[in-house]
Design a protein around this motif. Sequence first.
Motif, short mmCIF file in Angstrom:
data_model
loop_
_atom_site.label_atom_id
_atom_site.label_comp_id
_atom_site.label_asym_id
_atom_site.label_seq_id
_atom_site.Cartn_x
_atom_site.Cartn_y
_atom_site.Cartn_z
N TRP A 160 0.71 -1.05 -0.11
CA TRP A 160 0.04 -0.13 0.17
C TRP A 160 0.80 1.20 -0.06
N GLU A 161 0.16 2.50 -0.40
CA GLU A 161 0.94 3.67 -0.47
C GLU A 161 0.37 4.63 0.64
N VAL A 162 1.02 5.45 0.99
CA VAL A 162 1.01 6.43 2.20
C VAL A 162 1.25 7.92 1.67
N GLU A 163 0.28 8.53 1.00
CA GLU A 163 0.25 9.97 0.66
C GLU A 163 1.58 10.35 -0.01
N ALA A 164 1.91 9.62 -0.96
CA ALA A 164 3.18 9.77 -1.93
C ALA A 164 4.27 9.75 -1.00
N ARG A 165 4.30 9.31 0.13
CA ARG A 165 5.50 9.50 0.75
C ARG A 165 6.39 8.17 1.03
N GLU A 166 5.45 6.96 1.14
CA GLU A 166 6.20 5.74 1.43
C GLU A 166 5.24 4.55 0.83
N ILE A 167 5.97 3.63 0.13
CA ILE A 167 5.10 2.47 -0.27
C ILE A 167 5.45 1.33 0.88
#
Length: 397
Positions: free
Chosen positions: A377-384
Motif C-alpha cells: 500500500w501507499e501512504v500519501e506519496a511518502r512511502e510504499i
Amino acid sequence: MIRLGHDPSPTPELPVLTGASTVLARSGEGPWPRYRIVALADLGGGELLAAFDGRETGQDVPDPTGLVQRRSLDGGLTWEGFETLRDVDRAGRHWYCDPSIVVDEAAGRVHVFHTHAKDRGVWDAAAGTDDADRDVMGSAVSTSTDGGRTWTHRSVTAIAAPPALIRTAFPTSGTGLRLRQGPRAGRLVQPYAGWFLAGAGADTGTTDGEVTTDGESAADGAGEVVRSYVLWSDDHGETWHRGEPVGEDMDETTIVELSDGRILLNSRDHARGGHRRIALSSDGGETWEDRGIDEQFVDPGNNAQLARRFPEAQPGDPRAQELLFTNSRDPYARRLGTLSRSLDDGATWEPVGLFEPGNLDYSVVQPLGGGAIGILWEVEAREIRFTRLEAEDLPGE
C-alpha cells in the motif's frame, strides 16, 4: 448469491495486523523524488514482484512519471533494490504510470498494463488512438518472459479506447486475473475505467484483437459516463479484446474469480457516495450484470483490491470461496487500511483487521501460498509499504 442493500454495521474496534513489514520506497530516496500507485504479484517459488509509479511530484500525469519495481526471492521477507520497469523519455516527455500485473503461469509470461501520457492527463485528454498525438492519453502493455527482468512494450490504445465510444481510459492499477475454472480457463483479464461518450454505441464483435463498434458516436458536449470494463485475451496476451462496459460512476475497478468461474467486479464509486459498486460476469468479462451499490463496502472513493486466498482450490472445496479485500474503510477519508474477508464467494464480508491504522491511498492484497498473504500500500506519496501476514497473524485462524 451476491446480496445488496445491507445497512452497514458500525465499524468495530479492529485489531492491528502485524507481520514481516518493509518500506519499499520512501520520498526523497531512490531513483525518484516520490512514489505512488501500487501493483503486486506472486511469480511462484517465493518470488514476488512489486511495481509502482516513480514521480517527480506527488501529482498525476502529465507531471513526469515512470514505472519502477522491486523484487523479493523469499516471499516478501527481504527485497532487492530498485529496477526500472519502463523508463521515461524526458526529452520527448513520454510518461508511464498506473501499473497492473497479470501473471500467465502457463505461458511463463508476466504482463504489466499501464498508462502512456504526454501533455494531458485523464481529465483533459482528447479522444483518439494515435500514440504520437500529444493530447491523447494512451494505454500500453509490457510483457516479460524472464520474470520481469526484461520487458517488451506495445500499445493497446486502439483496443482500449476507440474514440467513437470513449474519450479516454486507463487500466486500473493492482492486479488482473488468469481464470482457472470453466470453459474460459486460462483467459487473461485486465480491468479498465473509461470515460464513455454519452450516447455512444455498444460493442459488437472482435477480429484479430481489434475491437469493432457500430460506428455511432456522441454529439459534442453531450457529456460523459465513467464505466468499468475489461480487456481479455485467450492466447496468452498475443491479442486483446474489449468487453462490454457496465454501470455508471464505475471508476477504478478490481476483479476476482469466484469458485464457480464467474467474475466479481468491485468498483470505486466515481460519485464518492461512501460505498462501492459491484457487478458480475458469467462469460469471462465479455458482458456484465450491474448490481449497483453494495453498502457492505464502506469506502471514500479509493482504489482497492480483491483476491482469492486459495486460487488453486477446486469447486466444492470451502477454501475456494474465501476472498480477501483491502481498502480504506471510511466513507469520507482515505484512512483505516482494512483487510476484509468473505467465506461465501463474496455474498457477505467481515473486516478482519487494520494493516494501516492511519492514512493511506491505494492498496493491493495477494495470496502467497499456505494461507499467507501479502499487502502492498501507499501512504500519501511518502512511502510504499509491504507486509507479509502468515495464517497465524490473522484473527480467527
